[in-house]
Design a protein around this motif. Structure first.
Motif, PDB file in Angstrom:
ATOM      1  N   ALA A  56       0.835  -1.208   0.000  1.00  0.00           N
ATOM      2  CA  ALA A  56       0.000   0.000   0.000  1.00  0.00           C
ATOM      3  C   ALA A  56       0.869   1.257   0.000  1.00  0.00           C
ATOM      4  CB  ALA A  56      -0.930  -0.007   1.208  1.00  0.00           C
ATOM      5  N   LEU A  57       1.969   1.228   0.749  1.00  0.00           N
ATOM      6  CA  LEU A  57       2.861   2.381   0.798  1.00  0.00           C
ATOM      7  C   LEU A  57       3.574   2.581  -0.539  1.00  0.00           C
ATOM      8  CD1 LEU A  57       4.100   4.646   2.470  1.00  0.00           C
ATOM      9  CD2 LEU A  57       5.838   3.030   3.262  1.00  0.00           C
ATOM     10  N   ARG A  58       4.017   1.483  -1.161  1.00  0.00           N
ATOM     11  CA  ARG A  58       4.672   1.600  -2.473  1.00  0.00           C
ATOM     12  C   ARG A  58       3.716   2.176  -3.508  1.00  0.00           C
ATOM     13  NH1 ARG A  58       6.912  -3.400  -0.941  1.00  0.00           N
ATOM     14  NH2 ARG A  58       5.375  -4.559  -2.150  1.00  0.00           N
ATOM     15  N   LEU A  59       2.472   1.725  -3.490  1.00  0.00           N
ATOM     16  CA  LEU A  59       1.489   2.231  -4.450  1.00  0.00           C
ATOM     17  C   LEU A  59       1.164   3.701  -4.187  1.00  0.00           C
ATOM     18  CD1 LEU A  59      -0.928  -0.842  -4.669  1.00  0.00           C
ATOM     19  CD2 LEU A  59       0.636  -0.012  -6.442  1.00  0.00           C
ATOM     20  N   GLN A  60       1.114   4.078  -2.923  1.00  0.00           N
ATOM     21  CA  GLN A  60       0.858   5.488  -2.586  1.00  0.00           C
ATOM     22  C   GLN A  60       1.980   6.373  -3.119  1.00  0.00           C
ATOM     23  OE1 GLN A  60       0.533   6.206   1.617  1.00  0.00           O
ATOM     24  NE2 GLN A  60       0.245   8.398   1.390  1.00  0.00           N
ATOM     25  N   ARG A  61       3.212   5.940  -2.941  1.00  0.00           N
ATOM     26  CA  ARG A  61       4.349   6.717  -3.393  1.00  0.00           C
ATOM     27  C   ARG A  61       4.479   6.711  -4.912  1.00  0.00           C
ATOM     28  NH1 ARG A  61       8.754   4.478   1.068  1.00  0.00           N
ATOM     29  NH2 ARG A  61       8.116   5.853   2.798  1.00  0.00           N
ATOM     30  N   ALA A  62       3.978   5.664  -5.565  1.00  0.00           N
ATOM     31  CA  ALA A  62       4.127   5.539  -7.019  1.00  0.00           C
ATOM     32  C   ALA A  62       3.277   6.552  -7.781  1.00  0.00           C
ATOM     33  CB  ALA A  62       3.760   4.122  -7.458  1.00  0.00           C
ATOM     34  N   LYS A  63       2.169   6.988  -7.191  1.00  0.00           N
ATOM     35  CA  LYS A  63       1.281   7.976  -7.823  1.00  0.00           C
ATOM     36  C   LYS A  63       0.772   7.499  -9.185  1.00  0.00           C
ATOM     37  CE  LYS A  63       3.571  11.856  -5.501  1.00  0.00           C
ATOM     38  NZ  LYS A  63       2.557  11.935  -4.430  1.00  0.00           N
ATOM     39  N   ASN A  67      -7.044   2.329 -10.425  1.00  0.00           N
ATOM     40  CA  ASN A  67      -7.688   1.169 -11.054  1.00  0.00           C
ATOM     41  C   ASN A  67      -6.877   0.619 -12.227  1.00  0.00           C
ATOM     42  OD1 ASN A  67      -9.972   1.541  -9.295  1.00  0.00           O
ATOM     43  ND2 ASN A  67     -10.701   3.154 -10.677  1.00  0.00           N
ATOM     44  N   THR A  68      -5.595   0.338 -11.970  1.00  0.00           N
ATOM     45  CA  THR A  68      -4.728  -0.168 -13.039  1.00  0.00           C
ATOM     46  C   THR A  68      -4.143  -1.523 -12.668  1.00  0.00           C
ATOM     47  OG1 THR A  68      -2.908   1.156 -12.096  1.00  0.00           O
ATOM     48  CG2 THR A  68      -4.112   2.090 -13.965  1.00  0.00           C
ATOM     49  N   ALA A  69      -4.925  -2.366 -12.007  1.00  0.00           N
ATOM     50  CA  ALA A  69      -4.460  -3.718 -11.696  1.00  0.00           C
ATOM     51  C   ALA A  69      -4.363  -4.528 -12.988  1.00  0.00           C
ATOM     52  CB  ALA A  69      -5.410  -4.389 -10.716  1.00  0.00           C
ATOM     53  N   ALA A  70      -3.292  -5.294 -13.121  1.00  0.00           N
ATOM     54  CA  ALA A  70      -2.998  -5.994 -14.372  1.00  0.00           C
ATOM     55  C   ALA A  70      -4.095  -6.978 -14.767  1.00  0.00           C
ATOM     56  CB  ALA A  70      -1.663  -6.715 -14.254  1.00  0.00           C
ATOM     57  N   HIS A 120       2.264  -1.180 -11.476  1.00  0.00           N
ATOM     58  CA  HIS A 120       1.481  -1.738 -10.368  1.00  0.00           C
ATOM     59  C   HIS A 120       1.941  -3.166 -10.083  1.00  0.00           C
ATOM     60  CE1 HIS A 120      -1.971  -3.273  -8.107  1.00  0.00           C
ATOM     61  NE2 HIS A 120      -2.391  -2.028  -7.944  1.00  0.00           N
ATOM     62  N   GLN A 121       2.137  -3.944 -11.144  1.00  0.00           N
ATOM     63  CA  GLN A 121       2.604  -5.314 -10.985  1.00  0.00           C
ATOM     64  C   GLN A 121       4.007  -5.339 -10.365  1.00  0.00           C
ATOM     65  OE1 GLN A 121       0.818  -7.853 -11.305  1.00  0.00           O
ATOM     66  NE2 GLN A 121       2.120  -9.652 -11.638  1.00  0.00           N
TER      67      GLN A 121
END
Length: 250
Positions: A56-63, A67-70, A120-121
């Motif tokens: 969750a933290l990595r995704l938050q920082r990734a910006k 809704n881009t789940a593979a 995301h992956q």
């Protein structure tokens, strides 16, 4: 909440996953399980909870775009997406080999979505990622040069495992932009993976950069170890809008 010395100690140690699992175990009849099995369940719960928080933290920082789940990738529309290649990319070998991905095609065919799905992956695989539009990245570097943050920004971009650069080729580059872009890609060459999206075909990138010498240097660090996904067709947003309009009552 369970009132038990072991639960309290686990909480004090910030082993919240184990504490919750201990509370769940206390409410169940698990006498058929041995000590090692029960301890294994506690540890597994703690690891799972920590992995979830880290993701969750990595995704938050990734910006990344939302809704881009593979697993939601749309393979139905005829847009030239090489399904076999895209699924190989989702497996992640290109990340280990520090390779790049170049997504080209007209507006609306899903380049940004696919780029973010790959990032995301990568986050799911424990890698860091960051999404930025090229004009914004260049503006931030220009501001950083003025306020003393330039080297800090370069170091930040260099250490990201997967950098997504969107909208390549939309803006005219001046000499400072070209040199900033070279700095970013040179720092990342061989140490991280870069995903680029562009409406321009790759063969036009050299001319779009605007300086032959710097273009050679930039593209040498980007193109030669890259997987290419060349999309085509009509805008998916336009198609969805048409479907929505046709489904609306008169």
């Amino acid at each position: 909440m369970l009132n038990h010395p072991t639960y309290d100690k686990l909480t004090r140690l910030k082993l919240f996953g184990m504490a919750r699992a201990f509370a769940e175990q206390s409410a169940l009849d698990l006498d058929h399980l041995g000590f090692e099995e029960r301890l294994g369940l506690l540890v597994e719960h703690e690891v799972s909870e920590r992995d979830g928080k880290a993701l969750a933290l990595r995704l938050q920082r990734a910006k990344l775009k939302p809704n881009t789940a593979a697993e939601d990738t749309d393979y139905r529309h005829a847009r030239g997406l090489d399904k076999a290649l895209f699924q190989r990319l989702l497996a992640g070998l290109w990340l280990k080999e520090k390779q790049n991905v170049l997504l080209t095609g007209p507006t609306g065919v899903g380049k940004t979505w696919l780029a973010c799905a790959l990032a995301h992956q990568a986050c799911r695989m424990g890698r860091s990622a960051y999404y930025v539009r090229l004009p914004r990245m260049l503006d931030e570097l220009a501001i950083g040069r003025a306020d003393g943050r330039y080297m800090k920004l370069l170091k930040h971009l260099a250490k990201i495992d997967v950098l997504v650069i969107d909208d390549w080729g939309l803006a005219v580059l001046d000499d400072a932009h070209r040199r900033d872009l070279l700095e970013v890609l040179d720092d990342r060459h061989g140490s991280g993976s870069t995903i680029v999206t562009s409406q321009l075909p790759i063969e036009h990138w050299h001319a779009a950069i605007g300086d032959a010498t710097l273009a050679d240097a930039i593209l040498d660090r980007l193109v030669h170890n890259a997987h290419q996904l060349n999309l085509k067709g009509d805008s998916l947003r336009k198609k969805r809008a048409n479907l929505t309009s046709s489904a609306s009552p008169e």
